[in-house]
Write a protein that holds these residues in place. Structure first.
Motif, PDB file in Angstrom:
ATOM      1  N   ASP A 124       1.086 -12.862  30.804  1.00  0.00           N
ATOM      2  CA  ASP A 124       1.075 -13.062  32.187  1.00  0.00           C
ATOM      3  C   ASP A 124       1.505 -12.093  32.633  1.00  0.00           C
ATOM      4  O   ASP A 124       0.670 -11.188  33.890  1.00  0.00           O
ATOM      5  CB  ASP A 124       2.661 -14.261  32.193  1.00  0.00           C
ATOM      6  N   LEU A 125       1.775 -10.663  31.895  1.00  0.00           N
ATOM      7  CA  LEU A 125       2.012  -9.450  32.476  1.00  0.00           C
ATOM      8  C   LEU A 125       1.757  -8.916  30.820  1.00  0.00           C
ATOM      9  O   LEU A 125       2.603  -7.794  30.774  1.00  0.00           O
ATOM     10  CB  LEU A 125       3.929  -9.193  32.497  1.00  0.00           C
ATOM     11  N   PRO A 126       0.679  -8.018  31.312  1.00  0.00           N
ATOM     12  CA  PRO A 126       0.172  -7.155  30.819  1.00  0.00           C
ATOM     13  C   PRO A 126       0.232  -5.745  31.445  1.00  0.00           C
ATOM     14  O   PRO A 126       0.869  -4.897  32.649  1.00  0.00           O
ATOM     15  CB  PRO A 126      -1.272  -7.429  30.589  1.00  0.00           C
ATOM     16  N   GLY A 127       0.448  -4.567  30.490  1.00  0.00           N
ATOM     17  CA  GLY A 127       0.962  -3.171  31.433  1.00  0.00           C
ATOM     18  C   GLY A 127       1.139  -1.892  30.191  1.00  0.00           C
ATOM     19  O   GLY A 127       1.202  -2.244  28.955  1.00  0.00           O
ATOM     20  N   ARG A 128       0.979  -0.657  30.662  1.00  0.00           N
ATOM     21  CA  ARG A 128       1.313   1.019  30.411  1.00  0.00           C
ATOM     22  C   ARG A 128       3.206   0.192  29.448  1.00  0.00           C
ATOM     23  O   ARG A 128       3.333  -0.286  30.830  1.00  0.00           O
ATOM     24  CB  ARG A 128       1.178   1.752  30.480  1.00  0.00           C
ATOM     25  N   PHE A 129       3.525   1.083  28.538  1.00  0.00           N
ATOM     26  CA  PHE A 129       5.013   1.383  28.668  1.00  0.00           C
ATOM     27  C   PHE A 129       5.041   3.138  28.553  1.00  0.00           C
ATOM     28  O   PHE A 129       4.262   3.521  28.193  1.00  0.00           O
ATOM     29  CB  PHE A 129       5.264   1.414  26.867  1.00  0.00           C
ATOM     30  N   THR A 130       5.929   2.923  29.439  1.00  0.00           N
ATOM     31  CA  THR A 130       6.614   4.301  29.461  1.00  0.00           C
ATOM     32  C   THR A 130       6.870   5.347  28.229  1.00  0.00           C
ATOM     33  O   THR A 130       7.044   4.115  27.352  1.00  0.00           O
ATOM     34  CB  THR A 130       7.534   4.493  30.715  1.00  0.00           C
ATOM     35  N   ALA A 131       6.277   6.404  28.948  1.00  0.00           N
ATOM     36  CA  ALA A 131       6.694   7.948  27.640  1.00  0.00           C
ATOM     37  C   ALA A 131       7.874   7.601  26.882  1.00  0.00           C
ATOM     38  O   ALA A 131       7.985   7.139  25.466  1.00  0.00           O
ATOM     39  CB  ALA A 131       6.208   9.162  28.096  1.00  0.00           C
TER      40      ALA A 131
END
Length: 654
Positions: A415-422
């Motif tokens: 439902d909530l995919p995305g990149r992780f911050t560094a």
């Protein structure tokens, strides 16, 4: 004169009064017979891949729709019984017993029921071909549907409506017995008292609604819903239900008080349409609250199934992106499978082999994959070069670029995919020949292999896939055994059920071997989502008519009770044009608020909990707007009909 003659004359004399009642019963027969005939139509059953699920779904839909029909008809019957109280009082005065009156009403109901059954079954049979073709069109099948009057459908429809007639008769008998003779003559002379309204409670209603809308608009990804989901859910529920109730109980009354105190209150016809409304706020509160909330539920239901149907065609491809895919077996078996595919009616567009590494997670799977119970225990590690090649071959813009120990998890269906911050990239450790710790940089809503499938069981389990950098793959590949998969893209994949069964029979000889076919899932998902949309559309129409009738009959009863007041207005010089204006404004104040609140409740939930999580489907917004417009048009027709009938009633000469 016998009761039979009296009953027949009553039906003839009150036919205009019974016309809406009769229309609702005929509509109920048409809808129920349509569902039943679809369940037994041989042309439809021959076209379906999942006949048992279809018949079960039709039965459930028929029961739900029939319950709404019962509600609609019982409410209409209650209205008509109240309208005829004075008539029943005359019968009692002339010596008829309550039992005789109830028998007369039962005979009248039988007349109407017989007319409804015959008319409804005939019309339903004629319309069954159209609805069958509509259902086939939703499922994207080209089968021809013939006219049909299945005996089973006729029998079940007759039995259910006999049950309905019995329930109506019991309700009518209880209504006759519940009142006294003196009450029957004065039933229409009871006046309601205006309820005092509080400015504080009126403003509190707006506060509750605003709070609910604000929390919903924060979205599922916000801290409010991620960390305080239960508290937020309770607050939204209280805000919507409590705010809606207080809106009609206090805010509308307070608003009418403000109008009555304004300088322009005595100008035009404001004093005429607001005065009667102040006396009816109390009785309309629960009805309007229920209509607003339940309308929102119906819109959300139809919106959900419409979205579900619209995304199924693409979602099936996202869940199973390969027309046929299986774990590479021995060389001879792979060749035998390829021969089966070549000799089928489905031309091979491309055939690729992807190779990677097999490992075991040493970290909690939930870090990389949402709902890890749906994934295999083993993890397939694939180099980014092979992944990018397959993605490009498919024509998708999902390429990635990794360095060192960076890794991307293919968590399809998130439902909530995305990149992780560094600074927040979690570590994920995988055991191959040795333990290797990666930095998880992204959870991507994308499938490389997709769900494993079975021709009989549809989807079974997902393959857990991690994409690692080419450098990391080279380091691990030197000491770890590889694993490969055969991927086929073929023509007319959605109709490849027979081919899938042949290939699956070969692959399944190797226990635990991965197998996936687009055709195994496509027909199941499309048929189920089409039936769900088909049933929900009928349910929504019946529900909206039932809810609209609550306002409709309530206003007709108030019109009958207000005949004397409107007669006085005519005597003091209020002309017909002014009278119509008063009625339109008065009914608009009743119809418009539940319409607005129902739309607002449903739009906020659909927008922030469905549309925002499906941003890859921009056409869904237009679908939701279409549903809201249809909802508005249905209620607008009720409003126009109510104003017309209301005016005719108040203009009747006593």
């Amino acid at each position: 004169m016998s009761l039979l003659d009296l009953s027949w004359r009553n039906v003839q004399r009150n036919f205009r009064l019974y016309s809406i009642y009769l229309f609702s019963m005929i509509t109920g027969v048409i809808i129920h017979f349509t569902f039943s005939s679809l369940m037994y139509n041989k042309d439809i059953l021959n076209a379906l891949e999942n006949k048992e699920n279809f018949q079960l779904g039709v039965i459930i839909a028929s029961v739900v729709v029939f319950l709404f029909i019962i509600f609609f008809i019982l409410y209409a019957n209650s209205f008509f019984m109240k309208q005829r109280k004075k008539e029943f009082g005359m019968y009692l005065l002339f010596g008829m017993s309550e039992r005789q009156i109830a028998t007369m009403v039962f005979i009248e109901t039988l007349f109407l029921g017989a007319i409804s059954l015959v008319s409804g079954i005939l019309i339903g049979g004629l319309l069954s071909k159209f609805f069958g073709m509509l259902l086939m069109n939703l499922m994207q099948y080209d089968n021809v549907i013939s006219f049909a009057f299945p005996i089973q459908a006729i029998g079940s429809t007759i039995l259910l409506f006999i049950l309905l007639i019995v329930i109506i008769s019991i309700q009518s008998y209880l209504n006759v017995r519940r009142v006294q003779l003196i009450e029957l003559f004065h039933a229409k002379e009871k006046m309601e008292k205006p309820i005092p309204s509080s400015r504080i409670l009126a403003l509190f209603a707006i506060f509750l609604l605003g709070m609910a809308f604000l929390l919903i608009s924060r979205g599922r990804a916000s801290v409010v819903w991620q960390d305080y989901a239960n508290v937020s859910m309770i607050a939204v529920t209280i805000g919507i239900i409590g705010g809606t109730y207080l809106f009609f109980r206090q805010f509308t009354g307070w608003l009418l008080q403000m109008v009555s105190r304004s300088k322009k209150f005595n100008e035009g016809n404001t004093v005429l349409w607001t005065s009667s409304l102040r006396f009816s706020v109390r009785s309309n509160t629960l009805n309007l609250t229920f209509i607003s909330l339940f309308s929102a539920v119906i819109i959300i239901l139809v919106g959900f199934v419409s979205i579900n149907y619209a995304v199924q065609f693409e979602a099936a491809g996202r869940n199973l992106p390969n027309d046929i895919a299986f774990e590479s077996l021995d060389e001879q078996t792979n060749e035998d499978i390829e021969k089966i595919i070549i000799n089928s009616d489905h031309r091979i567009i491309y055939h690729e082999i992807i190779e990677g590494l097999s490992g075991k997670p040493a970290t909690d799977m939930g870090i990389a994959f949402e709902n890890p119970e749906y994934y295999t225990e083993d993890i397939f590690l694939l180099p980014e070069k092979q992944y990018n090649y397959i993605v490009t071959l498919r024509g998708h813009d999902q390429q990635i670029d990794l360095q060192g120990k960076e890794v991307v998890a293919l968590s399809q269906g998130m439902d909530l995919p995305g990149r992780f911050t560094a600074d927040k990239q979690p570590e994920f450790t995988v055991t191959t020949s040795e333990e290797t710790t990666f930095q998880l940089v992204e959870r991507k809503d994308y499938a490389l292999l997709g769900w494993a499938s079975d021709p009989a069981k549809s989807m079974t389990i997902k393959s857990a896939v991690l994409i690692i950098s080419d450098e990391a793959y080279q380091d691990l590949n030197n000491a770890t055994s590889t694993k490969s998969f055969e991927i086929y893209h073929i023509e007319d994949a959605k109709n490849a059920e027979a081919l899938s069964e042949q290939v699956h029979a070969v692959v399944s000889k190797t226990p635990g071997a991965y197998y996936s076919s687009f055709a195994d899932v496509y027909s199941v998902q499309i048929e189920s989502s089409s039936l769900l949309l088909f049933a929900a559309a009928f349910l929504a129409v019946i529900a909206l008519f039932a809810l609209g009738s609550v306002i409709y009959f309530k206003q007709l009863r108030e019109a009958t009770e207000g005949q004397r007041q409107y007669a006085i207005l005519r005597k003091i010089g209020v002309d017909q044009r002014e009278m119509k204006s008063v009625i339109r404004k008065q009914l608009l104040f009743i119809f418009l608020p539940p319409l607005i609140l129902g739309v607002l409740h449903s739009w906020f939930i659909l927008k922030y909990y469905m549309l925002d999580t499906l941003q890859d489907y921009p056409q869904l917004t237009n679908i939701i707007w279409g549903i809201l417009i249809a909802y508005f048009l249905i209620y607008f027709l009720f409003y126009l009909s109510s104003t017309s009938v209301y005016y005719k009633i108040v203009n009747q000469k006593n």
